[in-house]
Motif scaffolding. Sequence first.
Motif, PDB file in Angstrom:
ATOM      1  N   LYS A 353       0.831  -1.200   0.000  1.00 24.11           N
ATOM      2  CA  LYS A 353       0.000   0.000   0.000  1.00 24.11           C
ATOM      3  C   LYS A 353       0.875   1.263   0.000  1.00 24.11           C
ATOM      4  CE  LYS A 353      -4.405   1.117   0.298  1.00 24.11           C
ATOM      5  NZ  LYS A 353      -5.328   0.653  -0.758  1.00 24.11           N
ATOM      6  N   ARG A 354       1.922   1.268   0.829  1.00 23.04           N
ATOM      7  CA  ARG A 354       2.786   2.444   0.921  1.00 23.04           C
ATOM      8  C   ARG A 354       3.513   2.684  -0.403  1.00 23.04           C
ATOM      9  NH1 ARG A 354       4.446   5.688   4.920  1.00 23.04           N
ATOM     10  NH2 ARG A 354       3.263   4.419   6.407  1.00 23.04           N
ATOM     11  N   ALA A 355       4.066   1.636  -0.986  1.00 21.69           N
ATOM     12  CA  ALA A 355       4.783   1.788  -2.253  1.00 21.69           C
ATOM     13  C   ALA A 355       3.839   2.245  -3.370  1.00 21.69           C
ATOM     14  CB  ALA A 355       5.450   0.469  -2.636  1.00 21.69           C
ATOM     15  N   ASP A 356       2.616   1.731  -3.358  1.00 19.30           N
ATOM     16  CA  ASP A 356       1.607   2.122  -4.343  1.00 19.30           C
ATOM     17  C   ASP A 356       1.274   3.607  -4.195  1.00 19.30           C
ATOM     18  OD1 ASP A 356      -0.322   1.970  -6.317  1.00 19.30           O
ATOM     19  OD2 ASP A 356      -1.795   0.909  -5.081  1.00 19.30           O
ATOM     20  N   ILE A 357       1.075   4.052  -2.970  1.00 21.59           N
ATOM     21  CA  ILE A 357       0.723   5.455  -2.710  1.00 21.59           C
ATOM     22  C   ILE A 357       1.839   6.389  -3.163  1.00 21.59           C
ATOM     23  CG2 ILE A 357       0.423   7.144  -0.835  1.00 21.59           C
ATOM     24  CD1 ILE A 357      -1.195   4.964   0.661  1.00 21.59           C
ATOM     25  N   VAL A 358       3.088   6.038  -2.849  1.00 20.78           N
ATOM     26  CA  VAL A 358       4.226   6.900  -3.185  1.00 20.78           C
ATOM     27  C   VAL A 358       4.373   7.077  -4.695  1.00 20.78           C
ATOM     28  CG1 VAL A 358       6.753   7.067  -3.048  1.00 20.78           C
ATOM     29  CG2 VAL A 358       5.446   6.426  -1.032  1.00 20.78           C
ATOM     30  N   ALA A 359       3.809   6.154  -5.462  1.00 21.20           N
ATOM     31  CA  ALA A 359       3.900   6.233  -6.925  1.00 21.20           C
ATOM     32  C   ALA A 359       2.698   6.950  -7.546  1.00 21.20           C
ATOM     33  CB  ALA A 359       4.035   4.827  -7.516  1.00 21.20           C
ATOM     34  N   HIS A 360       1.870   7.613  -6.723  1.00 21.63           N
ATOM     35  CA  HIS A 360       0.732   8.378  -7.231  1.00 21.63           C
ATOM     36  C   HIS A 360       1.138   9.841  -7.483  1.00 21.63           C
ATOM     37  CE1 HIS A 360      -1.659   4.867  -6.285  1.00 21.63           C
ATOM     38  NE2 HIS A 360      -2.734   5.455  -6.786  1.00 21.63           N
ATOM     39  N   HIS A 361       0.149  10.655  -7.784  1.00 17.29           N
ATOM     40  CA  HIS A 361       0.398  12.075  -8.045  1.00 17.29           C
ATOM     41  C   HIS A 361       0.877  12.758  -6.760  1.00 17.29           C
ATOM     42  CE1 HIS A 361      -0.181  16.240  -9.217  1.00 17.29           C
ATOM     43  NE2 HIS A 361      -0.333  15.832 -10.461  1.00 17.29           N
ATOM     44  N   PRO A 362       1.888  13.616  -6.854  1.00 20.26           N
ATOM     45  CA  PRO A 362       2.424  14.293  -5.654  1.00 20.26           C
ATOM     46  C   PRO A 362       1.361  14.994  -4.823  1.00 20.26           C
ATOM     47  CG  PRO A 362       3.860  14.706  -7.525  1.00 20.26           C
ATOM     48  CD  PRO A 362       2.654  13.986  -8.071  1.00 20.26           C
ATOM     49  N   ASP A 363       0.297  15.498  -5.454  1.00 19.52           N
ATOM     50  CA  ASP A 363      -0.729  16.248  -4.736  1.00 19.52           C
ATOM     51  C   ASP A 363      -1.521  15.386  -3.754  1.00 19.52           C
ATOM     52  OD1 ASP A 363       0.068  18.456  -6.126  1.00 19.52           O
ATOM     53  OD2 ASP A 363      -1.660  18.496  -7.495  1.00 19.52           O
ATOM     54  N   VAL A 364      -1.555  14.058  -3.957  1.00 15.82           N
ATOM     55  CA  VAL A 364      -2.372  13.201  -3.089  1.00 15.82           C
ATOM     56  C   VAL A 364      -1.533  12.301  -2.190  1.00 15.82           C
ATOM     57  CG1 VAL A 364      -4.242  13.182  -4.793  1.00 15.82           C
ATOM     58  CG2 VAL A 364      -2.560  11.330  -4.805  1.00 15.82           C
ATOM     59  N   ILE A 365      -0.229  12.294  -2.383  1.00 15.19           N
ATOM     60  CA  ILE A 365       0.618  11.358  -1.633  1.00 15.19           C
ATOM     61  C   ILE A 365       0.560  11.611  -0.129  1.00 15.19           C
ATOM     62  CG2 ILE A 365       3.014  10.676  -1.176  1.00 15.19           C
ATOM     63  CD1 ILE A 365       3.566  10.947  -4.164  1.00 15.19           C
ATOM     64  N   ARG A 366       0.727  12.848   0.304  1.00 16.30           N
ATOM     65  CA  ARG A 366       0.798  13.146   1.728  1.00 16.30           C
ATOM     66  C   ARG A 366      -0.493  12.755   2.452  1.00 16.30           C
ATOM     67  NH1 ARG A 366       4.497  12.493   4.558  1.00 16.30           N
ATOM     68  NH2 ARG A 366       2.967  11.227   5.642  1.00 16.30           N
ATOM     69  N   LYS A 367      -1.622  13.095   1.873  1.00 17.66           N
ATOM     70  CA  LYS A 367      -2.907  12.769   2.503  1.00 17.66           C
ATOM     71  C   LYS A 367      -3.053  11.254   2.664  1.00 17.66           C
ATOM     72  CE  LYS A 367      -7.896  12.979   1.676  1.00 17.66           C
ATOM     73  NZ  LYS A 367      -8.957  13.398   0.724  1.00 17.66           N
ATOM     74  N   ASN A 368      -2.711  10.511   1.620  1.00 18.92           N
ATOM     75  CA  ASN A 368      -2.859   9.056   1.673  1.00 18.92           C
ATOM     76  C   ASN A 368      -1.840   8.415   2.613  1.00 18.92           C
ATOM     77  OD1 ASN A 368      -5.045   8.982  -0.084  1.00 18.92           O
ATOM     78  ND2 ASN A 368      -3.752   8.828  -1.901  1.00 18.92           N
ATOM     79  N   LEU A 369      -0.654   8.990   2.703  1.00 20.35           N
ATOM     80  CA  LEU A 369       0.333   8.458   3.645  1.00 20.35           C
ATOM     81  C   LEU A 369      -0.087   8.723   5.090  1.00 20.35           C
ATOM     82  CD1 LEU A 369       3.810   9.249   2.015  1.00 20.35           C
ATOM     83  CD2 LEU A 369       2.639   7.041   2.177  1.00 20.35           C
ATOM     84  N   ASP A 370      -0.718   9.873   5.335  1.00 19.46           N
ATOM     85  CA  ASP A 370      -1.236  10.156   6.675  1.00 19.46           C
ATOM     86  C   ASP A 370      -2.277   9.109   7.067  1.00 19.46           C
ATOM     87  OD1 ASP A 370       0.380  12.368   6.920  1.00 19.46           O
ATOM     88  OD2 ASP A 370      -1.180  13.817   6.398  1.00 19.46           O
ATOM     89  N   TYR A 371      -3.147   8.776   6.121  1.00 18.70           N
ATOM     90  CA  TYR A 371      -4.141   7.722   6.359  1.00 18.70           C
ATOM     91  C   TYR A 371      -3.446   6.405   6.684  1.00 18.70           C
ATOM     92  CZ  TYR A 371      -6.967   3.724   4.927  1.00 18.70           C
ATOM     93  OH  TYR A 371      -7.572   2.498   4.875  1.00 18.70           O
ATOM     94  N   LEU A 372      -2.457   6.040   5.878  1.00 16.99           N
ATOM     95  CA  LEU A 372      -1.774   4.761   6.070  1.00 16.99           C
ATOM     96  C   LEU A 372      -1.013   4.725   7.395  1.00 16.99           C
ATOM     97  CD1 LEU A 372      -1.390   2.059   4.609  1.00 16.99           C
ATOM     98  CD2 LEU A 372       0.766   2.948   3.709  1.00 16.99           C
ATOM     99  N   ASP A 373      -0.439   5.853   7.788  1.00 17.89           N
ATOM    100  CA  ASP A 373       0.235   5.927   9.089  1.00 17.89           C
ATOM    101  C   ASP A 373      -0.732   5.582  10.224  1.00 17.89           C
ATOM    102  OD1 ASP A 373       2.629   6.681   7.916  1.00 17.89           O
ATOM    103  OD2 ASP A 373       2.358   8.827   8.308  1.00 17.89           O
TER     104      ASP A 373
END
Length: 449
Positions: A353-373
């Motif tokens: 999930k983390r690797a998938d998120i990091v490969a998305h658009h920069p504008d959505v990475i931080r929000k999705n990583l906060d969720y995953l954290d």
Amino acid sequence: MNYIEIPAKAEKILEILHRAGYEAYVVGGCVRDSILGRVPGDWDITTEASPQQVKELFSRTVDTGIEHGTVTVLMEGEGFEVTTYRIDGDYEDSRHPKEVTFTSSLSEDLKRRDFTINAMAYSHETGLVDEFSGIEDLKNKVIRCVGNPRERFAEDALRMMRAVRFAAQLGFRIDENVKEAIREMADSLERISAERIQTELVKLLVSPHPSWFRLAYETGITSVIMPEFDRIMVQRQHSPHHAYTVGEHTLVAMKNIREDKILRLTLLFHDMGKPDVVTTDENGNDHFSGHAACSGIIAEKIMKRLKFDHETMRKVLILVRNHSMFPQLTARDIRLAAYIIGPELFDSYLEVKRADIVAHHPDVIRKNLDYLDEVERIWSDIKLHGDCMSLRELKLNGNDLISDGMKPGPAIGGVLEQLLMEVLEMPGRNQREYLLEESRRIREEKQAD
């Protein structure tokens, strides 16, 4: 580089051959890796002694490839391949020579090897033998064939995949003449066994540079071994969530996860189904509903074709089919997600999930990583408390139900599953007495129906 540290057992084999009057060297990958400061996986030996002469010198040998000159010498429980200098005849199947001729010339033997960096030999007596500028190519970080690349690839088509694999493992570039030869001859990979293709694929994927799988695409290799990958390389993702094509996203994701076979295979396959499910809305945005299930179908087809083992397939397919799951940020929902995926694979799911998120658009990475954290924090608490997340952790089993008067049969599984769903909701209820009483209530309700 004037000196290579040879392990004692391999050195002993060389000494015995030398004392008997035969030339002998460590050769190939062990020489290359030693020069690069890497730890060799194997120490192969080449010698002018014939296979029969080798067998006469050592008390314990195995005829692992004697028709091609290879005898495995067992030295204090460890096996070392000892191969006689040879000249290969014509190749008829893109792998095996029709015949081999043993020779007393090391130079002739080195000529038949694939790449210059693998065509070096060494012994303490002679030092380094490098007739094809392997040292120079190591310094220049280039993969170059010994002699004509078309001849080398005609001898064994798998060498084309090995060129890409070595580039990814070592961080080297591939010589342009070699690339051009691969483009011309990639179709001959069709004659290589699925097992050999799989081995090279996995070595490439678990290398320090898995995203260099792109080289396999650019040279036409994937069009033969995995045409499904070619489809995703050209599949656009016009969406606020994405910055790459599906294929480029896949390559970036693989680069951002550790060097693990299951994880890298999962990311290679995780979006393979997107070309089959893509829809575009009135605003021109692309959507890929149901792509995880479709990707699972494609991944299973590819892995069966490449003869992967059952356990690898099982783990990869679970992760592919569930990689797009987004559980709610509650302990209950994360326990349920862990139950669906399998508690033993949930940490792997989070890595994917983390690797998938990091490969998305920069504008959505931080929000999705906060969720995953937050998911990971809750998951850590669940593990710390030892919450039940599978039938084997349930403090009641089928034998308990039979002892309580329930007839053996599929109904037992249904009762246990219902109890597990309740425990996933409220972990404190995983007590034998409570579960036994609850099972009686469930059975009574079923009888009343």
